[in-house]
Design a protein around this motif. Structure first.
Motif, PDB file in Angstrom:
ATOM      1  N   TRP A  68       0.831  -1.215   0.000  1.00 50.19           N
ATOM      2  CA  TRP A  68       0.000   0.000   0.000  1.00 50.19           C
ATOM      3  C   TRP A  68       0.866   1.267   0.000  1.00 50.19           C
ATOM      4  O   TRP A  68       0.583   2.235  -0.688  1.00 50.19           O
ATOM      5  N   LEU A  69       1.961   1.183   0.788  1.00 55.10           N
ATOM      6  CA  LEU A  69       2.823   2.365   0.862  1.00 55.10           C
ATOM      7  C   LEU A  69       3.719   2.503  -0.364  1.00 55.10           C
ATOM      8  O   LEU A  69       4.122   3.592  -0.727  1.00 55.10           O
ATOM      9  N   THR A  70       4.025   1.390  -0.965  1.00 54.34           N
ATOM     10  CA  THR A  70       4.917   1.449  -2.129  1.00 54.34           C
ATOM     11  C   THR A  70       4.146   1.465  -3.457  1.00 54.34           C
ATOM     12  O   THR A  70       4.744   1.389  -4.516  1.00 54.34           O
ATOM     13  N   ARG A  71       2.818   1.601  -3.353  1.00 57.50           N
ATOM     14  CA  ARG A  71       1.999   1.549  -4.577  1.00 57.50           C
ATOM     15  C   ARG A  71       2.281   2.773  -5.458  1.00 57.50           C
ATOM     16  O   ARG A  71       2.754   3.805  -4.950  1.00 57.50           O
ATOM     17  N   GLU A  72       1.911   2.656  -6.711  1.00 61.63           N
ATOM     18  CA  GLU A  72       2.082   3.785  -7.629  1.00 61.63           C
ATOM     19  C   GLU A  72       0.924   4.767  -7.418  1.00 61.63           C
ATOM     20  O   GLU A  72      -0.246   4.341  -7.418  1.00 61.63           O
ATOM     21  N   LYS A  73       1.215   6.053  -7.223  1.00 60.01           N
ATOM     22  CA  LYS A  73       0.164   7.030  -6.936  1.00 60.01           C
ATOM     23  C   LYS A  73      -0.654   7.346  -8.179  1.00 60.01           C
ATOM     24  O   LYS A  73      -0.089   7.495  -9.275  1.00 60.01           O
TER      25      LYS A  73
END
Lengths: 400, 89
Positions: A68-73
Protein backbone atom coordinates in the motif's frame (compact mmCIF):
# COMPACT_ATOMS: atom_id res chain seq x y z
CA UNK A 1 -3.26 -26.95 25.90
CA UNK A 2 -0.80 -26.23 23.15
CA UNK A 3 1.74 -23.53 23.91
CA UNK A 4 2.33 -20.86 21.29
CA UNK A 5 5.63 -19.72 22.73
CA UNK A 6 7.64 -22.75 23.63
CA UNK A 7 10.97 -22.48 25.37
CA UNK A 8 12.75 -23.35 22.15
CA UNK A 9 11.07 -20.49 20.36
CA UNK A 10 11.84 -18.05 23.15
CA UNK A 11 15.46 -19.08 23.26
CA UNK A 12 15.73 -18.59 19.53
CA UNK A 13 14.25 -15.13 19.92
CA UNK A 14 16.80 -14.20 22.60
CA UNK A 15 19.63 -15.38 20.38
CA UNK A 16 18.33 -13.66 17.27
CA UNK A 17 17.82 -10.36 19.09
CA UNK A 18 21.60 -9.89 18.94
CA UNK A 19 21.94 -11.20 15.39
CA UNK A 20 19.41 -9.01 13.59
CA UNK A 21 18.82 -5.26 13.77
CA UNK A 22 15.23 -5.21 12.53
CA UNK A 23 12.25 -6.89 14.15
CA UNK A 24 10.72 -7.62 10.77
CA UNK A 25 13.73 -9.64 9.71
CA UNK A 26 13.54 -11.60 12.98
CA UNK A 27 9.87 -12.29 12.27
CA UNK A 28 10.60 -13.55 8.75
CA UNK A 29 13.41 -15.79 9.96
CA UNK A 30 11.25 -17.01 12.84
CA UNK A 31 8.33 -17.93 10.58
CA UNK A 32 10.70 -19.74 8.22
CA UNK A 33 12.38 -21.70 10.98
CA UNK A 34 9.28 -22.75 12.92
CA UNK A 35 6.93 -22.91 9.90
CA UNK A 36 4.53 -20.44 11.45
CA UNK A 37 2.76 -17.33 10.21
CA UNK A 38 3.06 -15.13 13.27
CA UNK A 39 2.49 -11.44 12.92
CA UNK A 40 4.56 -8.52 14.12
CA UNK A 41 2.00 -7.82 16.82
CA UNK A 42 2.22 -11.33 18.23
CA UNK A 43 5.99 -11.01 18.31
CA UNK A 44 5.77 -7.68 20.11
CA UNK A 45 3.35 -9.11 22.69
CA UNK A 46 5.69 -12.05 23.34
CA UNK A 47 8.68 -9.78 23.74
CA UNK A 48 6.73 -7.72 26.29
CA UNK A 49 5.43 -10.72 28.15
CA UNK A 50 8.73 -12.62 28.38
CA UNK A 51 10.82 -9.47 28.64
CA UNK A 52 12.95 -10.09 25.56
CA UNK A 53 14.41 -6.90 24.16
CA UNK A 54 13.97 -7.10 20.41
CA UNK A 55 15.16 -4.40 17.97
CA UNK A 56 12.55 -2.07 16.53
CA UNK A 57 10.76 -2.62 13.26
CA UNK A 58 11.98 0.16 10.93
CA UNK A 59 9.47 1.99 8.75
CA UNK A 60 11.81 2.12 5.77
CA UNK A 61 12.01 -1.62 5.66
CA UNK A 62 8.29 -1.87 6.33
CA UNK A 63 7.69 -0.04 3.11
CA UNK A 64 9.49 -2.80 1.31
CA UNK A 65 6.90 -5.26 2.51
CA UNK A 66 3.77 -3.07 2.48
CA UNK A 67 2.40 -2.76 -1.01
CA UNK A 68 0.00 0.00 0.00
CA UNK A 69 2.82 2.37 0.86
CA UNK A 70 4.92 1.45 -2.13
CA UNK A 71 2.00 1.55 -4.58
CA UNK A 72 2.08 3.78 -7.63
CA UNK A 73 0.16 7.03 -6.94
CA UNK A 74 -2.86 7.79 -9.13
CA UNK A 75 -2.75 11.55 -8.67
CA UNK A 76 0.86 12.36 -9.35
CA UNK A 77 2.30 15.86 -9.26
CA UNK A 78 2.35 15.92 -13.03
CA UNK A 79 -1.37 15.18 -13.24
CA UNK A 80 -2.23 17.76 -10.63
CA UNK A 81 -0.10 20.37 -12.42
CA UNK A 82 -1.89 19.55 -15.67
CA UNK A 83 -5.27 19.95 -13.96
CA UNK A 84 -4.22 23.30 -12.54
CA UNK A 85 -3.11 24.59 -15.93
CA UNK A 86 -6.24 23.21 -17.64
CA UNK A 87 -8.33 25.93 -15.99
CA UNK A 88 -6.98 28.43 -18.51
CA UNK A 89 -7.88 26.40 -21.58
CA UNK A 90 -11.26 24.87 -20.63
CA UNK A 91 -14.39 26.51 -19.21
CA UNK A 92 -16.26 23.35 -18.32
CA UNK A 93 -15.20 20.56 -15.98
CA UNK A 94 -16.55 17.97 -18.37
CA UNK A 95 -14.10 19.14 -21.05
CA UNK A 96 -11.25 18.99 -18.54
CA UNK A 97 -12.23 15.45 -17.60
CA UNK A 98 -12.33 14.27 -21.23
CA UNK A 99 -8.98 15.85 -22.03
CA UNK A 100 -7.45 14.47 -18.85
CA UNK A 101 -8.60 10.91 -19.52
CA UNK A 102 -7.33 11.16 -23.07
CA UNK A 103 -3.92 12.50 -22.06
CA UNK A 104 -3.20 10.11 -19.20
CA UNK A 105 -5.27 7.16 -20.54
CA UNK A 106 -7.32 6.98 -17.39
CA UNK A 107 -10.95 6.36 -16.58
CA UNK A 108 -11.47 9.10 -14.02
CA UNK A 109 -15.03 10.27 -13.35
CA UNK A 110 -16.49 13.65 -12.42
CA UNK A 111 -16.80 12.36 -8.87
CA UNK A 112 -13.03 11.69 -8.76
CA UNK A 113 -12.33 15.17 -10.08
CA UNK A 114 -14.65 16.65 -7.45
CA UNK A 115 -12.77 14.89 -4.65
CA UNK A 116 -9.37 15.90 -6.04
CA UNK A 117 -10.56 19.45 -6.62
CA UNK A 118 -11.53 19.91 -3.00
CA UNK A 119 -8.54 17.97 -1.62
CA UNK A 120 -5.86 19.93 -3.49
CA UNK A 121 -7.88 23.16 -3.80
CA UNK A 122 -7.56 23.27 -7.57
CA UNK A 123 -10.56 25.59 -8.08
CA UNK A 124 -11.58 23.92 -11.32
CA UNK A 125 -14.55 25.37 -13.24
CA UNK A 126 -17.94 23.75 -12.66
CA UNK A 127 -19.53 21.26 -15.00
CA UNK A 128 -21.96 23.94 -16.15
CA UNK A 129 -23.34 22.03 -19.13
CA UNK A 130 -24.31 19.11 -16.97
CA UNK A 131 -25.79 21.37 -14.31
CA UNK A 132 -27.75 23.29 -16.95
CA UNK A 133 -29.10 20.04 -18.40
CA UNK A 134 -30.36 18.81 -15.06
CA UNK A 135 -31.81 22.25 -14.28
CA UNK A 136 -33.61 22.39 -17.60
CA UNK A 137 -35.11 18.99 -16.97
CA UNK A 138 -36.41 20.10 -13.58
CA UNK A 139 -37.71 23.42 -15.02
CA UNK A 140 -39.63 21.61 -17.73
CA UNK A 141 -41.19 19.27 -15.21
CA UNK A 142 -42.10 22.09 -12.80
CA UNK A 143 -42.98 25.13 -15.02
CA UNK A 144 -43.20 23.70 -18.53
CA UNK A 145 -40.47 25.88 -20.11
CA UNK A 146 -36.74 26.40 -19.75
CA UNK A 147 -36.21 30.07 -20.50
CA UNK A 148 -38.53 33.08 -20.44
CA UNK A 149 -39.19 35.01 -23.61
CA UNK A 150 -38.23 38.69 -23.95
CA UNK A 151 -41.14 40.75 -22.67
CA UNK A 152 -42.24 38.20 -20.08
CA UNK A 153 -43.03 39.57 -16.66
CA UNK A 154 -41.96 38.25 -13.29
CA UNK A 155 -42.66 39.62 -9.85
CA UNK A 156 -39.80 40.32 -7.45
CA UNK A 157 -40.49 40.77 -3.79
CA UNK A 158 -43.88 42.06 -2.75
CA UNK A 159 -44.71 44.67 -5.31
CA UNK A 160 -41.96 44.89 -7.92
CA UNK A 161 -42.76 43.76 -11.44
CA UNK A 162 -39.85 43.10 -13.79
CA UNK A 163 -39.70 42.60 -17.53
CA UNK A 164 -37.23 40.43 -19.37
CA UNK A 165 -35.31 42.60 -21.81
CA UNK A 166 -32.45 40.39 -23.02
CA UNK A 167 -30.93 36.92 -22.90
CA UNK A 168 -27.69 38.24 -21.41
CA UNK A 169 -25.76 36.06 -19.00
CA UNK A 170 -25.63 38.89 -16.46
CA UNK A 171 -28.80 38.81 -14.41
CA UNK A 172 -28.94 42.57 -13.87
CA UNK A 173 -28.93 43.09 -17.65
CA UNK A 174 -31.55 40.42 -18.30
CA UNK A 175 -34.38 41.96 -16.31
CA UNK A 176 -35.54 45.52 -15.81
CA UNK A 177 -38.17 47.02 -13.55
CA UNK A 178 -41.39 47.38 -15.49
CA UNK A 179 -41.80 51.00 -14.44
CA UNK A 180 -38.33 51.90 -15.79
CA UNK A 181 -38.88 49.92 -18.96
CA UNK A 182 -42.23 51.58 -19.67
CA UNK A 183 -40.93 55.05 -18.81
CA UNK A 184 -38.15 54.61 -21.37
CA UNK A 185 -40.68 53.58 -23.99
CA UNK A 186 -43.16 56.37 -23.14
CA UNK A 187 -40.53 59.12 -23.28
CA UNK A 188 -38.08 57.50 -25.71
CA UNK A 189 -35.07 58.04 -23.47
CA UNK A 190 -32.51 55.83 -21.76
CA UNK A 191 -32.46 56.07 -17.99
CA UNK A 192 -29.17 56.08 -16.13
CA UNK A 193 -28.51 54.08 -12.98
CA UNK A 194 -28.90 57.25 -10.93
CA UNK A 195 -32.48 57.76 -12.12
CA UNK A 196 -35.41 56.31 -10.24
CA UNK A 197 -39.07 56.03 -11.14
CA UNK A 198 -41.71 57.02 -8.62
CA UNK A 199 -45.41 56.07 -8.75
CA UNK A 200 -47.20 59.36 -8.17
CA UNK A 201 -50.40 57.82 -6.79
CA UNK A 202 -48.49 55.24 -4.73
CA UNK A 203 -50.08 52.33 -6.62
CA UNK A 204 -47.24 50.14 -7.85
CA UNK A 205 -49.50 48.42 -10.37
CA UNK A 206 -50.55 51.63 -12.11
CA UNK A 207 -48.10 51.88 -15.02
CA UNK A 208 -49.89 54.66 -16.88
CA UNK A 209 -47.76 57.41 -18.38
CA UNK A 210 -49.09 60.10 -16.01
CA UNK A 211 -48.37 58.03 -12.94
CA UNK A 212 -44.67 57.47 -13.61
CA UNK A 213 -42.26 60.20 -12.56
CA UNK A 214 -38.51 60.25 -13.11
CA UNK A 215 -36.40 61.42 -10.23
CA UNK A 216 -32.97 60.92 -8.70
CA UNK A 217 -31.80 58.74 -5.85
CA UNK A 218 -31.10 61.83 -3.78
CA UNK A 219 -34.79 62.80 -3.97
CA UNK A 220 -35.90 59.40 -2.74
CA UNK A 221 -33.25 59.47 -0.03
CA UNK A 222 -34.45 62.88 1.14
CA UNK A 223 -38.07 61.76 1.08
CA UNK A 224 -37.33 58.72 3.20
CA UNK A 225 -34.87 60.58 5.43
CA UNK A 226 -37.44 63.26 6.30
CA UNK A 227 -40.25 60.70 6.48
CA UNK A 228 -42.12 62.39 3.65
CA UNK A 229 -42.72 59.26 1.58
CA UNK A 230 -46.10 58.53 3.15
CA UNK A 231 -47.55 61.99 3.63
CA UNK A 232 -51.33 62.00 3.77
CA UNK A 233 -52.03 65.72 3.73
CA UNK A 234 -49.66 66.65 0.89
CA UNK A 235 -49.59 64.95 -2.49
CA UNK A 236 -46.49 63.15 -3.70
CA UNK A 237 -45.75 65.49 -6.58
CA UNK A 238 -45.43 68.41 -4.16
CA UNK A 239 -43.13 66.42 -1.91
CA UNK A 240 -41.00 65.44 -4.92
CA UNK A 241 -40.71 69.06 -6.01
CA UNK A 242 -39.69 70.03 -2.49
CA UNK A 243 -37.01 67.30 -2.44
CA UNK A 244 -35.75 68.39 -5.86
CA UNK A 245 -35.35 71.90 -4.47
CA UNK A 246 -33.36 70.46 -1.58
CA UNK A 247 -31.21 68.50 -4.03
CA UNK A 248 -30.51 71.65 -6.00
CA UNK A 249 -29.34 73.46 -2.86
CA UNK A 250 -27.19 70.49 -1.86
CA UNK A 251 -25.51 70.27 -5.28
CA UNK A 252 -24.75 73.99 -5.31
CA UNK A 253 -23.36 73.90 -1.78
CA UNK A 254 -21.12 70.94 -2.68
CA UNK A 255 -19.86 72.72 -5.80
CA UNK A 256 -18.96 75.78 -3.82
CA UNK A 257 -17.31 73.77 -1.05
CA UNK A 258 -15.10 71.97 -3.56
CA UNK A 259 -14.15 75.16 -5.30
CA UNK A 260 -13.26 76.89 -2.08
CA UNK A 261 -16.34 79.01 -1.61
CA UNK A 262 -18.24 80.32 1.33
CA UNK A 263 -18.35 77.23 3.48
CA UNK A 264 -14.67 76.37 3.05
CA UNK A 265 -13.65 77.60 6.45
CA UNK A 266 -11.78 75.86 9.19
CA UNK A 267 -13.48 75.90 12.56
CA UNK A 268 -10.37 77.02 14.41
CA UNK A 269 -7.60 79.46 13.64
CA UNK A 270 -3.90 79.18 14.32
CA UNK A 271 -3.04 80.29 17.84
CA UNK A 272 -6.56 79.66 19.13
CA UNK A 273 -6.94 77.95 22.50
CA UNK A 274 -9.04 74.79 22.10
CA UNK A 275 -10.46 72.08 24.31
CA UNK A 276 -9.63 68.56 23.20
CA UNK A 277 -12.00 65.78 24.19
CA UNK A 278 -10.81 62.21 24.52
CA UNK A 279 -13.75 60.18 25.79
CA UNK A 280 -14.67 61.73 29.10
CA UNK A 281 -11.39 63.58 29.63
CA UNK A 282 -10.51 67.03 28.36
CA UNK A 283 -7.24 68.78 27.58
CA UNK A 284 -6.32 72.34 26.74
CA UNK A 285 -4.19 73.10 23.72
CA UNK A 286 -3.19 75.77 21.24
CA UNK A 287 -3.68 75.30 17.50
CA UNK A 288 -0.30 75.31 15.80
CA UNK A 289 -1.24 74.47 12.25
CA UNK A 290 -4.39 73.89 10.19
CA UNK A 291 -4.09 71.05 7.66
CA UNK A 292 -6.54 70.50 4.80
CA UNK A 293 -7.33 67.02 3.56
CA UNK A 294 -9.37 66.05 0.48
CA UNK A 295 -11.55 63.08 1.34
CA UNK A 296 -13.85 61.10 -0.95
CA UNK A 297 -17.15 60.90 0.79
CA UNK A 298 -20.44 59.11 0.12
CA UNK A 299 -18.65 56.38 -1.80
CA UNK A 300 -21.21 54.49 -3.83
CA UNK A 301 -21.37 52.07 -6.69
CA UNK A 302 -23.83 52.12 -9.58
CA UNK A 303 -25.11 48.60 -9.87
CA UNK A 304 -22.94 45.55 -9.48
CA UNK A 305 -20.45 46.37 -12.20
CA UNK A 306 -20.27 50.15 -11.99
CA UNK A 307 -17.23 52.04 -10.83
CA UNK A 308 -17.36 53.47 -7.31
CA UNK A 309 -17.93 57.19 -7.31
CA UNK A 310 -18.12 59.87 -4.65
CA UNK A 311 -17.89 63.58 -4.07
CA UNK A 312 -14.69 65.17 -2.85
CA UNK A 313 -14.98 67.07 0.40
CA UNK A 314 -12.37 68.91 2.36
CA UNK A 315 -11.75 67.99 5.97
CA UNK A 316 -9.72 70.08 8.35
CA UNK A 317 -7.26 68.57 10.79
CA UNK A 318 -5.21 70.42 13.37
CA UNK A 319 -1.75 70.17 14.77
CA UNK A 320 -2.37 71.15 18.37
CA UNK A 321 0.23 72.08 20.95
CA UNK A 322 -0.90 70.35 24.12
CA UNK A 323 0.55 70.71 27.60
CA UNK A 324 3.93 69.15 26.85
CA UNK A 325 6.30 68.84 23.95
CA UNK A 326 5.58 69.04 20.26
CA UNK A 327 2.81 67.23 18.41
CA UNK A 328 3.20 65.61 15.04
CA UNK A 329 -0.13 63.80 15.05
CA UNK A 330 -3.18 65.50 13.61
CA UNK A 331 -6.34 65.98 15.62
CA UNK A 332 -9.76 65.70 14.00
CA UNK A 333 -12.02 68.72 14.05
CA UNK A 334 -14.80 66.77 15.73
CA UNK A 335 -12.61 66.12 18.80
CA UNK A 336 -11.88 69.78 19.36
CA UNK A 337 -14.21 72.20 21.09
CA UNK A 338 -14.32 75.93 21.07
CA UNK A 339 -13.99 77.73 24.41
CA UNK A 340 -16.70 80.35 24.13
CA UNK A 341 -15.73 82.42 27.16
CA UNK A 342 -11.96 82.19 26.72
CA UNK A 343 -11.84 85.98 27.09
CA UNK A 344 -12.84 85.62 30.75
CA UNK A 345 -9.76 83.59 31.64
CA UNK A 346 -6.09 84.30 31.54
CA UNK A 347 -4.55 81.37 29.73
CA UNK A 348 -0.97 80.93 30.81
CA UNK A 349 1.39 78.38 29.43
CA UNK A 350 4.21 76.80 31.34
CA UNK A 351 6.88 74.69 29.70
CA UNK A 352 6.82 71.52 31.76
CA UNK A 353 10.31 70.21 31.18
CA UNK A 354 12.32 73.34 31.85
CA UNK A 355 10.41 75.33 34.45
CA UNK A 356 11.05 78.36 32.30
CA UNK A 357 8.29 80.88 31.93
CA UNK A 358 6.11 81.88 29.06
CA UNK A 359 6.83 84.90 26.93
CA UNK A 360 3.98 87.01 28.30
CA UNK A 361 5.16 90.30 29.79
CA UNK A 362 3.17 89.77 32.99
CA UNK A 363 4.82 86.43 33.65
CA UNK A 364 8.25 87.77 32.77
CA UNK A 365 7.72 90.56 35.25
CA UNK A 366 6.54 88.10 37.89
CA UNK A 367 9.66 85.99 37.36
CA UNK A 368 11.95 88.98 37.65
CA UNK A 369 10.18 90.09 40.85
CA UNK A 370 10.82 86.66 42.37
CA UNK A 371 14.46 86.78 41.29
CA UNK A 372 14.99 90.25 42.68
CA UNK A 373 13.23 89.73 46.01
CA UNK A 374 15.68 88.14 48.47
CA UNK A 375 12.84 86.51 50.51
CA UNK A 376 11.58 84.67 47.43
CA UNK A 377 14.78 83.52 45.74
CA UNK A 378 14.92 80.34 47.80
CA UNK A 379 11.55 79.15 46.47
CA UNK A 380 11.65 75.96 44.43
CA UNK A 381 9.27 73.58 42.64
CA UNK A 382 5.54 73.92 43.28
CA UNK A 383 5.87 76.79 45.74
CA UNK A 384 7.82 78.77 43.12
CA UNK A 385 5.08 78.23 40.51
CA UNK A 386 2.35 79.11 42.97
CA UNK A 387 4.06 82.36 43.79
CA UNK A 388 4.70 83.09 40.10
CA UNK A 389 1.05 82.39 39.21
CA UNK A 390 -0.21 84.61 42.03
CA UNK A 391 2.05 87.47 41.00
CA UNK A 392 1.07 87.14 37.32
CA UNK A 393 -2.58 87.23 38.26
CA UNK A 394 -2.01 90.32 40.36
CA UNK A 395 -0.16 92.01 37.55
CA UNK A 396 -2.98 91.24 35.16
CA UNK A 397 -5.50 92.52 37.72
CA UNK A 398 -7.07 89.14 37.77
CA UNK A 399 -8.90 87.90 40.83
CA UNK A 400 -10.06 84.36 41.43
CA UNK B 1 -54.79 71.98 3.61
CA UNK B 2 -54.82 72.49 -0.10
CA UNK B 3 -53.45 75.96 0.28
CA UNK B 4 -50.26 74.81 1.99
CA UNK B 5 -49.75 72.00 -0.50
CA UNK B 6 -50.13 74.43 -3.36
CA UNK B 7 -47.87 76.97 -1.66
CA UNK B 8 -45.15 74.31 -1.16
CA UNK B 9 -45.43 73.23 -4.78
CA UNK B 10 -45.26 76.75 -6.16
CA UNK B 11 -42.43 77.81 -3.87
CA UNK B 12 -40.40 74.75 -4.77
CA UNK B 13 -40.79 75.35 -8.48
CA UNK B 14 -39.99 79.04 -8.14
CA UNK B 15 -36.90 78.38 -6.05
CA UNK B 16 -35.65 75.68 -8.43
CA UNK B 17 -36.05 78.09 -11.33
CA UNK B 18 -34.28 80.80 -9.36
CA UNK B 19 -31.35 78.53 -8.47
CA UNK B 20 -31.14 77.21 -12.02
CA UNK B 21 -30.71 80.73 -13.28
CA UNK B 22 -27.79 81.41 -10.91
CA UNK B 23 -24.22 80.54 -11.82
CA UNK B 24 -21.65 79.33 -9.29
CA UNK B 25 -19.72 82.58 -9.65
CA UNK B 26 -22.86 84.55 -8.79
CA UNK B 27 -23.50 82.42 -5.72
CA UNK B 28 -19.89 82.83 -4.67
CA UNK B 29 -20.25 86.57 -4.96
CA UNK B 30 -23.60 86.61 -3.16
CA UNK B 31 -23.58 83.63 -0.79
CA UNK B 32 -26.66 84.91 1.00
CA UNK B 33 -28.79 83.93 -2.01
CA UNK B 34 -28.11 80.28 -1.28
CA UNK B 35 -28.45 80.78 2.44
CA UNK B 36 -31.89 82.36 1.92
CA UNK B 37 -32.97 79.43 -0.18
CA UNK B 38 -31.72 77.04 2.49
CA UNK B 39 -33.66 78.89 5.16
CA UNK B 40 -36.79 78.90 3.02
CA UNK B 41 -36.36 75.20 2.42
CA UNK B 42 -36.14 74.50 6.15
CA UNK B 43 -39.17 76.70 6.76
CA UNK B 44 -41.18 74.85 4.14
CA UNK B 45 -40.18 71.54 5.69
CA UNK B 46 -41.44 72.80 9.02
CA UNK B 47 -44.74 73.75 7.36
CA UNK B 48 -45.07 70.32 5.77
CA UNK B 49 -44.37 68.64 9.09
CA UNK B 50 -46.87 70.88 10.89
CA UNK B 51 -49.44 70.05 8.21
CA UNK B 52 -48.86 66.37 8.76
CA UNK B 53 -49.17 66.76 12.52
CA UNK B 54 -52.45 68.65 12.11
CA UNK B 55 -53.75 65.99 9.77
CA UNK B 56 -52.81 63.23 12.18
CA UNK B 57 -54.40 65.06 15.10
CA UNK B 58 -57.64 65.44 13.16
CA UNK B 59 -57.47 61.81 12.14
CA UNK B 60 -56.99 60.81 15.76
CA UNK B 61 -59.96 62.96 16.84
CA UNK B 62 -62.16 61.39 14.22
CA UNK B 63 -61.09 57.92 15.20
CA UNK B 64 -61.73 58.65 18.88
CA UNK B 65 -65.21 59.96 18.05
CA UNK B 66 -65.86 56.90 15.93
CA UNK B 67 -64.81 54.56 18.73
CA UNK B 68 -66.97 56.51 21.23
CA UNK B 69 -69.97 56.22 18.94
CA UNK B 70 -69.34 52.53 18.46
CA UNK B 71 -69.12 52.03 22.19
CA UNK B 72 -72.38 53.93 22.68
CA UNK B 73 -74.06 51.83 20.03
CA UNK B 74 -72.80 48.64 21.68
CA UNK B 75 -74.18 49.84 25.03
CA UNK B 76 -77.60 50.53 23.50
CA UNK B 77 -77.63 47.12 21.83
CA UNK B 78 -76.76 45.41 25.12
CA UNK B 79 -79.63 47.22 26.87
CA UNK B 80 -81.94 46.23 24.03
CA UNK B 81 -80.97 42.59 24.41
CA UNK B 82 -81.59 42.74 28.17
CA UNK B 83 -85.04 44.26 27.58
CA UNK B 84 -85.93 41.55 25.10
CA UNK B 85 -84.76 38.88 27.57
CA UNK B 86 -86.99 40.39 30.26
CA UNK B 87 -89.91 40.46 27.84
CA UNK B 88 -89.39 36.81 27.00
CA UNK B 89 -89.35 35.91 30.72
Amino acid sequence: MRKFWTEEKLEWLIESSNLYKDRREILIQFNQRFCTNYTLRQLSLASNEHKISLPRASIQKYKRYNTWLTREKTWTKEKLAWLLSSKDTYDDREDILNAFNKKFTMKATLKDLKAINSKYRLALPKANRLIQKSLEASWISSRGFTEREIGDEISWGNSQVCVKVSHSKVKSERYMLKARYLYQIYHNIKLSTKDCIIFLDGDTNNFSKDNLYKSSRFVIGTMVGHKLNNTKSIDKETVIKYCEWKEKIFNLTCNIEIKGGINMKAKFKEGEVVLYQNGTTFELGIVKEVVERIVKQHLRQDGLYGKPTGEDTIQFCYRVWYHTGDTSALTDERNLHEIKNAYAFLVMRRKADTSSINETPARQLAASIIDDTPQLTELEGESYYECEDALTELINEFKI
Amino acid sequence: MLKISQMVYETSIKEIEKLDALTIQEIERHPLLLKTSQLKNSHVLALIKQQEIDYKEKDLDLRTTMYDLRQERNGIMKQNIKLQEQKLK
